[in-house]
Design a protein around this motif. Structure first.
Motif, mmCIF file in Angstrom:
data_model
loop_
_atom_site.group_PDB
_atom_site.id
_atom_site.type_symbol
_atom_site.label_atom_id
_atom_site.label_comp_id
_atom_site.label_asym_id
_atom_site.label_seq_id
_atom_site.Cartn_x
_atom_site.Cartn_y
_atom_site.Cartn_z
ATOM 1 N N ALA A 384 0.827 -1.207 0.000
ATOM 2 C CA ALA A 384 0.000 0.000 0.000
ATOM 3 C C ALA A 384 0.861 1.257 0.000
ATOM 4 O O ALA A 384 0.563 2.244 -0.679
ATOM 5 N N LYS A 385 1.953 1.216 0.756
ATOM 6 C CA LYS A 385 2.862 2.349 0.777
ATOM 7 C C LYS A 385 3.501 2.560 -0.590
ATOM 8 O O LYS A 385 3.602 3.692 -1.087
ATOM 9 N N VAL A 386 3.906 1.456 -1.216
ATOM 10 C CA VAL A 386 4.517 1.531 -2.541
ATOM 11 C C VAL A 386 3.545 2.132 -3.552
ATOM 12 O O VAL A 386 3.857 3.083 -4.275
ATOM 13 N N PHE A 387 2.333 1.584 -3.613
ATOM 14 C CA PHE A 387 1.345 2.039 -4.592
ATOM 15 C C PHE A 387 0.865 3.461 -4.299
ATOM 16 O O PHE A 387 0.609 4.242 -5.210
ATOM 17 N N VAL A 393 -2.131 8.226 -4.199
ATOM 18 C CA VAL A 393 -3.440 7.959 -3.609
ATOM 19 C C VAL A 393 -3.239 7.662 -2.123
ATOM 20 O O VAL A 393 -2.099 7.530 -1.658
ATOM 21 N N ARG A 394 -4.340 7.532 -1.389
ATOM 22 C CA ARG A 394 -4.247 7.316 0.049
ATOM 23 C C ARG A 394 -3.793 5.882 0.348
ATOM 24 O O ARG A 394 -4.530 4.923 0.105
ATOM 25 N N ALA A 395 -2.597 5.768 0.895
ATOM 26 C CA ALA A 395 -2.060 4.445 1.237
ATOM 27 C C ALA A 395 -2.891 3.786 2.329
ATOM 28 O O ALA A 395 -2.978 2.550 2.394
ATOM 29 N N SER A 396 -3.522 4.579 3.179
ATOM 30 C CA SER A 396 -4.314 4.027 4.278
ATOM 31 C C SER A 396 -5.506 3.229 3.758
ATOM 32 O O SER A 396 -5.856 2.182 4.317
ATOM 33 N N VAL A 397 -6.146 3.707 2.697
ATOM 34 C CA VAL A 397 -7.280 2.983 2.115
ATOM 35 C C VAL A 397 -6.799 1.674 1.491
ATOM 36 O O VAL A 397 -7.415 0.617 1.671
ATOM 37 N N LEU A 398 -5.698 1.747 0.759
ATOM 38 C CA LEU A 398 -5.141 0.539 0.155
ATOM 39 C C LEU A 398 -4.723 -0.471 1.223
ATOM 40 O O LEU A 398 -4.967 -1.678 1.090
#
Length: 456
Positions: A384-387, A393-398
């Protein structure tokens, strides 16, 4: 620019994913991954061997608070079970469970609450043993009880983990965001997954019962006129009051993350001490030691395999890599192995919201194939951090999406080897239970992934 260390990390991530897909444990690939990365970077065998231990220490520092609080809460659950306080706490439900619908959702609601405060593993035996005869009497088959335990506890309860915050803490650490961000930004996803999966699950169960495809066990007579001692009654009252007070304090003082976990853990310790004193008096000194040993034994059993796995995935962050192996082995402009990989991917592959959400969801599901659920959320957070950095975009949602798919798949809803506790306590086949849960959970994952694409 990617270096040999980056490619070594990518190689072992692929090995770990393949190992999970083959339904094998991933500890050995993760340990070898740490060793090979350190060896490639330093060209020093002795240093590389020491790096394995150092990476474990780093991972343990990240997880120690969660390990402690879960161990303490399990110790508390043991004294409550032994003193029959837990049974007293759920007796009011006997009066409201009149049919299979109320039985399914009452079992689920109690399992969800206990999972938030005590974790699903100790709650499964508790809920199954107490509620199974009540549910059977109301017309809900044993497979339905097992489904309710799985979907509400091992699915919704474990994937949200709002109170103990074990899952979001691990995910947030890997994603480089706050625990509150994982919880708040993922709230829509949590409840989308729950409503779709649980709704479809019960609809299919009810439909098959009406068609006669599921055998309904004859009603079982329940003794609901049991008497309890005043000590048991006091114990049963103290626990909900104590944790309700914690929830109020969390809202009033805006306690989140580590502060909230500390409050829950401290309250559990005090409740353990008080309830042990009330029930055992002179023997309380020995009894509390037994409960603590049992609780910590459970905590080590659960988190023992997680620490080496988390150690490997934490190396993807610049800070933990520097602490475990040494930052000097990465380029000066490096932002951490995973961030570097993300930037390289964004330059090489056209990435968009649909692609990253789909990948995050699929990888999360694959990591859940080991039947743990927790072993893959470090990877979900790291991806999520990478993407998030790659396409802004919000890494927290991922991260929340990856956490949901990893835990719903592996936490005990559709992987047969993760369903054994619930299946055993309800006397049903884990394979049959996995088949029952498969369509609801997979539908929920697909719908939740689509929702994530729009809110990311």
């Amino acid at each position: 620019m990617l270096t040999g260390v980056h490619y070594t990390y990518i190689l072992f991530i692929l090995i770990v994913l393949i190992t999970m897909a083959l339904k094998k444990d991933t500890l050995m690939p993760c340990i070898l991954g740490v060793f090979c990365m350190a060896l490639y970077a330093s060209k020093d065998l002795v240093f590389s061997i020491g790096s394995i231990f150092n990476s474990f220490v780093v991972a343990t520092k990240e997880l120690i608070g969660i390990i402690l609080v879960i161990s303490i809460i399990v110790a508390l659950s043991k004294v409550l079970e032994e003193t029959r306080a837990t049974q007293l706490m759920v007796t009011p439900f006997i009066k409201i469970i009149k049919n299979r619908t109320s039985a399914f959702f009452s079992v689920g609601a109690v399992m969800l609450i206990l999972s938030w405060f005590f974790w699903p593993s100790p709650a499964t035996a508790l809920v199954g043993a107490i509620f199974l005869p009540i549910a059977l009497k109301a017309g809900l088959p044993a497979i339905g009880v097992a489904m309710a335990i799985n979907l509400f506890g091992h699915g919704l309860g474990l994937s949200t983990d709002f109170v103990i915050q074990g899952a979001p803490t691990i995910t947030a650490a890997a994603a480089g965001v706050g625990v509150s961000n994982i919880i708040n930004d993922g709230m829509i996803l949590y409840w989308t997954m729950a409503i779709v999966s649980i709704g479809i699950g019960y609809f299919m169960l009810d439909r098959d019962m009406k068609k006669g495809k599921i055998e309904i066990t004859d009603s079982i007579e329940i003794q609901d006129n049991e008497t309890y001692t005043i000590k048991t009654k006091i114990s049963a009252l103290l626990v909900p009051l104590g944790f309700m007070a914690d929830v109020v304090c969390m809202f009033i003082f805006d306690l989140k993350g580590g502060e909230a976990t500390a409050l829950i853990g401290g309250t559990a310790v005090l409740l353990l001490v008080i309830i042990t004193l009330i029930n055992y008096k002179k023997k309380s000194l020995e009894k509390i030691t037994t409960y603590i040993q049992g609780g910590f034994g459970f905590g080590i059993e659960i988190f023992g395999p997680i620490i080496p796995i988390a150690a490997f995935f934490y190396l993807g962050q610049l800070g933990t890599f520097s602490e475990a192996i040494g930052g000097s082995f990465l380029p000066e402009a490096s932002q951490g192995i995973l961030s570097d990989i993300g930037i390289a991917l964004s330059n090489a592959i056209p990435m968009n919201k649909v692609m990253v959400c789909s990948i995050e969801s699929i990888i999360g599901a694959i990591t859940g194939l080991d039947g743990s659920g927790f072993s893959g959320i470090s990877l979900a957070g790291s991806l999520a951090k990478v993407f998030g950095e790659a396409i802004k975009v919000r890494a927290s949602v991922l991260a929340a999406l990856g956490q949901i798919t990893a835990i719903w798949v592996g936490g005990g809803t559709i992987v047969p080897w993760g369903l054994i506790p619930a299946a055993a306590i309800c006397g049903v086949s884990p394979i049959e239970l996995a088949k029952r849960n498969f369509i609801p959970v997979m539908t929920g994952i697909i719908v939740t992934t689509i929702v994530a694409i729009f809110i990311i």
